[in-house]
Design a protein around this motif. Structure first.
Motif, short mmCIF file in Angstrom:
data_model
loop_
_atom_site.label_atom_id
_atom_site.label_comp_id
_atom_site.label_asym_id
_atom_site.label_seq_id
_atom_site.Cartn_x
_atom_site.Cartn_y
_atom_site.Cartn_z
N ARG A 112 0.83 -1.31 -0.08
CA ARG A 112 0.13 0.07 0.22
C ARG A 112 0.60 1.34 -0.04
O ARG A 112 0.68 2.33 -0.61
N LEU A 115 2.02 1.82 -3.35
CA LEU A 115 0.98 2.29 -4.31
C LEU A 115 0.70 3.84 -4.09
O LEU A 115 0.73 4.54 -5.15
N GLU A 116 0.74 4.12 -2.85
CA GLU A 116 0.40 5.70 -2.53
C GLU A 116 1.37 6.44 -2.80
O GLU A 116 1.26 7.89 -3.21
N ARG A 120 0.18 3.85 -9.44
CA ARG A 120 -0.49 2.70 -9.54
C ARG A 120 0.34 1.83 -10.21
O ARG A 120 0.21 0.48 -9.90
N GLY A 123 2.56 0.12 -7.60
CA GLY A 123 1.75 -0.38 -6.83
C GLY A 123 1.47 -1.84 -7.27
O GLY A 123 1.19 -2.60 -6.75
N VAL A 345 -3.88 -3.27 -0.24
CA VAL A 345 -3.58 -2.57 -1.33
C VAL A 345 -5.40 -2.47 -1.88
O VAL A 345 -5.89 -1.09 -2.08
#
Length: 549
Positions: A112, A115-116, A120, A123, A345
């Motif tokens: 996560r 991703l953040e 994307r 992630g 996620v």
């Protein structure tokens, strides 16, 4: 979920079950316990309650793939590659210390955070990469179980099925403590290697010398030796470990106050994993030294039979039991790392504190992977030994990408605040990434040019090392110039006391400012994409060559 569990308020914790009492296998720490009293007994009780994440992730790393890789090193090259384990000790600690720090401070899993903070693409890549690699790794765990059962004379189908059900039930009770006790019992079971080591009694003096002396085997092609070294790296420092320990630390509800205890837990795990690896290489090397099977490794089952032939049936039985134990704990940890990452996620409930009805997606991923892997192992005609070693090599070439993102996250002050990496940690981790990339370059060269000689490989190693050094110096100079040109933000200052550091947690993800990626960082991330494509393609090609041969 126990009655003391509270919903997260000022932190970034994604699952409310991740807040509450620490209910470890060996003790409990209440959520409201200030914990400022000192004294040996109080510290011992705290350590016992915290013990678990480091021990499980490290001993779980000595899994079926490790048994196969270390046994291959011992049977084919004696103890000449023991030095690789010595060099990997600081790498193990630095990598896993960074993820335990990330877990305790942020309350958010590794996937996560990627991703953040990086978008994307990366992630999704991190989760898909982890999912596929872990699925293959799980197959190797059940291969280990199947081979151990074969030696013991237990029918493979019911034995593998019972093992799969046991692994699923251990994590599906909704009781974190119950799973951790199950896992720590397997950690204790790994000590069966000690009586096996005594039975085979390899010469200790030679083990110590080869552990401390860097050397290359005199027999065998250098390209094959380098492939095995990459496999040793991949099985000793696997990408799933990063995702597992960060999420497990979060699920155990460990906060920055307990980081020093968790570091000790990690060191205990490292001692166990290194001793186990040295014991495996040493006893297999001594068993087959001067025997017709020397240099002809096939799989772990043949090793068990060789131990029985030369040191008695009891030795083969102990090896088979140790293999099954290692495979079971490895399967549980690898499956959990995947389920944690998917839950993080997708922001769905993902905790061992929850029952299956409260976290359906989490347990579906966990149990689904186990069922799939167990079913694949039971299919006829699967090249078990080759698949096991291929997975370890693939893990080795994928590790640089995992280390790069780990390094970037641990230098992100939005994420870690006062807990960001120090200068020496950054320098060491950067050097590790460079070495891994150089090893992958050697692998690529060995695939393209099968008859590559020792001089060419040495030239790649030296040239790659010099290039990495120049890039490192240029990066340091650029950062120093940028730091001198820009004023240091006031909120970057470190807290005045350890107490303030213990209380610092990452804010909720939506409150973080966007990650500031420099043009240089973006350039190297593009290079990383190209490296991954080429390295994975070369591993697949090399495995196909070995299969056809």
């Amino acid at each position: 979920m126990d009655s003391t569990t509270l919903p997260p308020r000022n932190g970034a914790v994604l699952d409310a079950a991740h807040v509450g009492d620490i209910r470890g296998a060996l003790g409990t720490i209440k959520l409201g316990d200030a914990g400022h009293a000192r004294g040996p007994m109080r510290r011992l009780k705290t350590l016992l309650a915290i013990l678990g994440p480091g021990l499980i992730v490290m001993v779980g790393d000595n899994d079926a793939g490790a048994f196969s890789t270390y046994a291959q090193a011992g049977q084919n090259y004696g103890t000449t590659l023991l030095w690789t384990l010595a060099l990997l000790i600081p790498v193990l600690y630095v990598n896993q210390e960074m993820v335990l720090r990330l877990g305790a401070v942020t309350g958010v899993g590794h996937a996560r955070l990627i991703l953040e903070r990086f978008g994307r693409f990366w992630g999704a890549f991190s989760v898909v990469d982890l999912f596929l690699l872990n699925a293959l790794t799980l197959v190797t765990e059940f291969i280990g179980i199947a081979l151990g059962l074969d030696y013991l004379g237990i029918p493979r189908a019911p034995g593998v099925g019972i093992a799969a059900v046991l692994i699923m039930l251990a994590a599906s009770t909704g009781d974190f403590r119950r799973f951790e006790r199950f896992a720590l019992s397997l950690v204790l079971g790994s000590l069966v290697l000690l009586p096996l080591f005594v039975m085979v009694h390899p010469p200790m003096g030679q083990l110590v010398r080869d552990f401390a002396t860097v050397q290359m085997p005199r027999d065998g092609r250098l390209s094959d030796v380098m492939l095995l070294i990459i496999g040793i790296v991949g099985t000793t420092i696997a990408p799933w470990q990063l995702f597992f320990q960060q999420s497990y630390v979060i699920d155990k509800r460990i906060t920055p106050r307990f980081i020093r205890y968790e570091r000790l837990d990690l060191w205990l795990g490292i001692v166990l994993v290194v001793l186990g690896a040295v014991a495996l290489i040493g006893l297999v090397a001594h068993c087959f030294a001067g025997k017709p099977e020397a240099g002809r490794f096939s799989d772990a089952l043949a090793v068990a039979r060789g131990l029985a032939q030369y040191h008695g049936h009891g030795a083969g039985t102990l090896f088979a039991l140790a293999l099954i134990d290692a495979s079971v704990i490895g399967a549980a940890a690898v499956s959990l790392s995947t389920a944690y990452a998917v839950g993080d996620v997708l922001a769905v409930n993902h905790s061992l504190h929850r029952k299956p009805g409260e976290a359906k997606g989490f347990y579906l991923v966990y149990c689904g992977l186990i069922v799939l892997a167990a079913a694949l192992v039971l299919l006829p005609g699967v090249p078990l030994g080759l698949l096991t070693n291929a997975v370890q090599t693939l893990a080795g070439v994928l590790l640089p990408s995992a280390s790069v993102f780990l390094l970037l996250l641990c230098n992100d002050r939005q994420v870690l605040g006062p807990w960001v990496n120090g200068r020496w940690t950054n320098a060491f981790t950067s050097a590790v990434v460079a070495v891994l990339v150089i090893l992958s370059t050697v692998l690529t060269a060995a695939v393209i040019f099968p008859d590559i000689g020792e001089d060419q490989i040495v030239a790649i190693l030296v040239g790659g090392g010099l290039l990495a050094l120049l890039i490192g110096l240029a990066t340091l100079a650029t950062r120093a110039h940028r730091a001198a040109a820009l004023p240091r933000p006031r909120d970057d200052a470190r807290p005045a006391s350890p107490r303030q550091m213990e209380q610092w947690r990452m804010p909720p993800l939506h409150l973080l400012r966007p990650a500031q990626l420099t043009p240089t960082t973006r350039l190297w991330m593009g290079v990383l994409r190209l490296y991954l494509l080429l390295a994975v393609a070369m591993v697949v090609l090399r495995v196909l060559q070995l299969a056809l041969a």
